[in-house]
Scaffold this motif. Sequence first.
Motif, PDB file in Angstrom:
ATOM      1  N   ALA A 109     -40.144  13.807 -26.941  1.00 40.10           N
ATOM      2  CA  ALA A 109     -39.918  14.510 -28.205  1.00 40.10           C
ATOM      3  C   ALA A 109     -38.904  13.781 -29.075  1.00 40.10           C
ATOM      4  CB  ALA A 109     -39.447  15.935 -27.934  1.00 40.10           C
ATOM      5  N   VAL A 110     -37.802  13.342 -28.469  1.00 40.14           N
ATOM      6  CA  VAL A 110     -36.762  12.635 -29.221  1.00 40.14           C
ATOM      7  C   VAL A 110     -37.293  11.301 -29.741  1.00 40.14           C
ATOM      8  CG1 VAL A 110     -34.534  11.448 -28.998  1.00 40.14           C
ATOM      9  CG2 VAL A 110     -34.815  13.758 -28.084  1.00 40.14           C
ATOM     10  N   ALA A 111     -38.100  10.615 -28.942  1.00 39.05           N
ATOM     11  CA  ALA A 111     -38.687   9.350 -29.383  1.00 39.05           C
ATOM     12  C   ALA A 111     -39.608   9.561 -30.585  1.00 39.05           C
ATOM     13  CB  ALA A 111     -39.457   8.702 -28.240  1.00 39.05           C
ATOM     14  N   SER A 112     -40.132  10.782 -30.720  1.00 38.18           N
ATOM     15  CA  SER A 112     -41.015  11.114 -31.844  1.00 38.18           C
ATOM     16  C   SER A 112     -40.225  11.539 -33.081  1.00 38.18           C
ATOM     17  CB  SER A 112     -41.978  12.240 -31.445  1.00 38.18           C
ATOM     18  OG  SER A 112     -42.814  11.836 -30.388  1.00 38.18           O
ATOM     19  N   GLY A 113     -38.899  11.540 -32.969  1.00 39.98           N
ATOM     20  CA  GLY A 113     -38.057  11.878 -34.113  1.00 39.98           C
ATOM     21  C   GLY A 113     -37.569  13.308 -34.153  1.00 39.98           C
ATOM     22  N   LEU A 114     -37.782  14.054 -33.064  1.00 37.63           N
ATOM     23  CA  LEU A 114     -37.349  15.446 -33.025  1.00 37.63           C
ATOM     24  C   LEU A 114     -35.987  15.581 -32.357  1.00 37.63           C
ATOM     25  CD1 LEU A 114     -40.723  17.102 -32.004  1.00 37.63           C
ATOM     26  CD2 LEU A 114     -39.761  16.853 -34.289  1.00 37.63           C
ATOM     27  N   VAL A 115     -35.388  16.734 -32.544  1.00 37.76           N
ATOM     28  CA  VAL A 115     -34.133  17.068 -31.887  1.00 37.76           C
ATOM     29  C   VAL A 115     -34.424  18.174 -30.883  1.00 37.76           C
ATOM     30  CG1 VAL A 115     -31.801  18.003 -32.180  1.00 37.76           C
ATOM     31  CG2 VAL A 115     -32.746  16.450 -33.896  1.00 37.76           C
ATOM     32  N   VAL A 116     -34.049  17.976 -29.631  1.00 40.32           N
ATOM     33  CA  VAL A 116     -34.295  18.964 -28.575  1.00 40.32           C
ATOM     34  C   VAL A 116     -32.953  19.420 -28.026  1.00 40.32           C
ATOM     35  CG1 VAL A 116     -35.400  19.419 -26.367  1.00 40.32           C
ATOM     36  CG2 VAL A 116     -36.475  17.847 -27.986  1.00 40.32           C
ATOM     37  N   LEU A 117     -32.668  20.698 -28.211  1.00 35.14           N
ATOM     38  CA  LEU A 117     -31.379  21.237 -27.798  1.00 35.14           C
ATOM     39  C   LEU A 117     -31.552  22.391 -26.820  1.00 35.14           C
ATOM     40  CD1 LEU A 117     -29.619  21.429 -31.288  1.00 35.14           C
ATOM     41  CD2 LEU A 117     -29.487  19.562 -29.625  1.00 35.14           C
ATOM     42  N   HIS A 118     -30.625  22.495 -25.896  1.00 32.75           N
ATOM     43  CA  HIS A 118     -30.600  23.646 -25.001  1.00 32.75           C
ATOM     44  C   HIS A 118     -30.303  24.883 -25.849  1.00 32.75           C
ATOM     45  CE1 HIS A 118     -29.020  26.402 -21.912  1.00 32.75           C
ATOM     46  NE2 HIS A 118     -29.808  25.738 -21.095  1.00 32.75           N
ATOM     47  N   PRO A 119     -30.868  26.044 -25.501  1.00 31.37           N
ATOM     48  CA  PRO A 119     -30.625  27.257 -26.292  1.00 31.37           C
ATOM     49  C   PRO A 119     -29.152  27.544 -26.554  1.00 31.37           C
ATOM     50  CG  PRO A 119     -32.356  27.650 -24.698  1.00 31.37           C
ATOM     51  CD  PRO A 119     -31.820  26.275 -24.406  1.00 31.37           C
ATOM     52  N   ASP A 120     -28.282  27.251 -25.595  1.00 31.77           N
ATOM     53  CA  ASP A 120     -26.851  27.471 -25.803  1.00 31.77           C
ATOM     54  C   ASP A 120     -26.334  26.612 -26.952  1.00 31.77           C
ATOM     55  OD1 ASP A 120     -26.934  29.181 -23.696  1.00 31.77           O
ATOM     56  OD2 ASP A 120     -25.915  27.866 -22.270  1.00 31.77           O
ATOM     57  N   ALA A 121     -26.848  25.370 -27.034  1.00 31.88           N
ATOM     58  CA  ALA A 121     -26.413  24.466 -28.094  1.00 31.88           C
ATOM     59  C   ALA A 121     -26.908  24.947 -29.455  1.00 31.88           C
ATOM     60  CB  ALA A 121     -26.921  23.053 -27.809  1.00 31.88           C
ATOM     61  N   VAL A 122     -28.135  25.467 -29.491  1.00 31.88           N
ATOM     62  CA  VAL A 122     -28.678  25.992 -30.737  1.00 31.88           C
ATOM     63  C   VAL A 122     -27.838  27.162 -31.228  1.00 31.88           C
ATOM     64  CG1 VAL A 122     -30.661  27.111 -31.819  1.00 31.88           C
ATOM     65  CG2 VAL A 122     -31.022  25.258 -30.180  1.00 31.88           C
ATOM     66  N   GLU A 123     -27.478  28.047 -30.314  1.00 30.99           N
ATOM     67  CA  GLU A 123     -26.663  29.199 -30.688  1.00 30.99           C
ATOM     68  C   GLU A 123     -25.311  28.754 -31.243  1.00 30.99           C
ATOM     69  OE1 GLU A 123     -24.817  33.288 -28.671  1.00 30.99           O
ATOM     70  OE2 GLU A 123     -26.152  31.978 -27.520  1.00 30.99           O
ATOM     71  N   TYR A 124     -24.748  27.717 -30.634  1.00 28.55           N
ATOM     72  CA  TYR A 124     -23.465  27.189 -31.099  1.00 28.55           C
ATOM     73  C   TYR A 124     -23.608  26.648 -32.528  1.00 28.55           C
ATOM     74  CZ  TYR A 124     -19.604  23.879 -31.641  1.00 28.55           C
ATOM     75  OH  TYR A 124     -18.534  23.178 -32.124  1.00 28.55           O
TER      76      TYR A 124
END
Length: 207
Positions: A109-124
């Motif tokens: 996903a990251v190689a495709s240009g996306l950002v992948v975050l753990h739910p805790d990080a998104v909430e932060y």
Amino acid sequence: MIRVLVVAASSVIRAGLFAVLTSDPRLVVVGSASELDSTEITQLQPDVVLLDLSGHPQDIEWKQQYPTAIIVIVDESKSIDLEAALRAGVRGVLLNVCTESEIIATVEAVASGLVVLHPDAVEYLLNLPELSASNPALLNPVQALTPREIEVLDMLGSGLSNKAIAKRLQISEHTVKFHVSSIFQKLGVSTRTEAVTVGVRLGLIML
């Protein structure tokens, strides 16, 4: 092929990550190192850097912009300066309890240009209005898909039912329904077919 540089202080962890990555024919490990070095990144030119910070997240101060997208593995998302890390080039945050499939899905996903975050990080991040205002792309709902949601999306692409997905992931059908609902919301779709179509277009999954 996606080129990956593995960085970890522990040689055991480096070997483990190498084994995980090379189990997928779409990934190739171009090198490994004990510490993050922008010079080495420039020389090897990986598509993604997989950086293990579990046990010692403060070893990096994130004071510079790295030339390649970075995925960090940490004990917990709040153990790093997430805002500074994102500005430095981090595009993926995984916990050290993540599965092999989650690591591979995040790298792709990251190689495709996306950002992948753990739910805790998104909430932060959602609690940082100044960050979302200055960097709206970092909080694009599509980019916030979790590794587990990408797994579920991939299985939707294979035509699996909620029951079959639950059995394969060893989770409840209720949890699968929750993941599917979250995927629909983040991708801005209302059907499984639409979700799979958008997922393929964004490079999240391959059919």
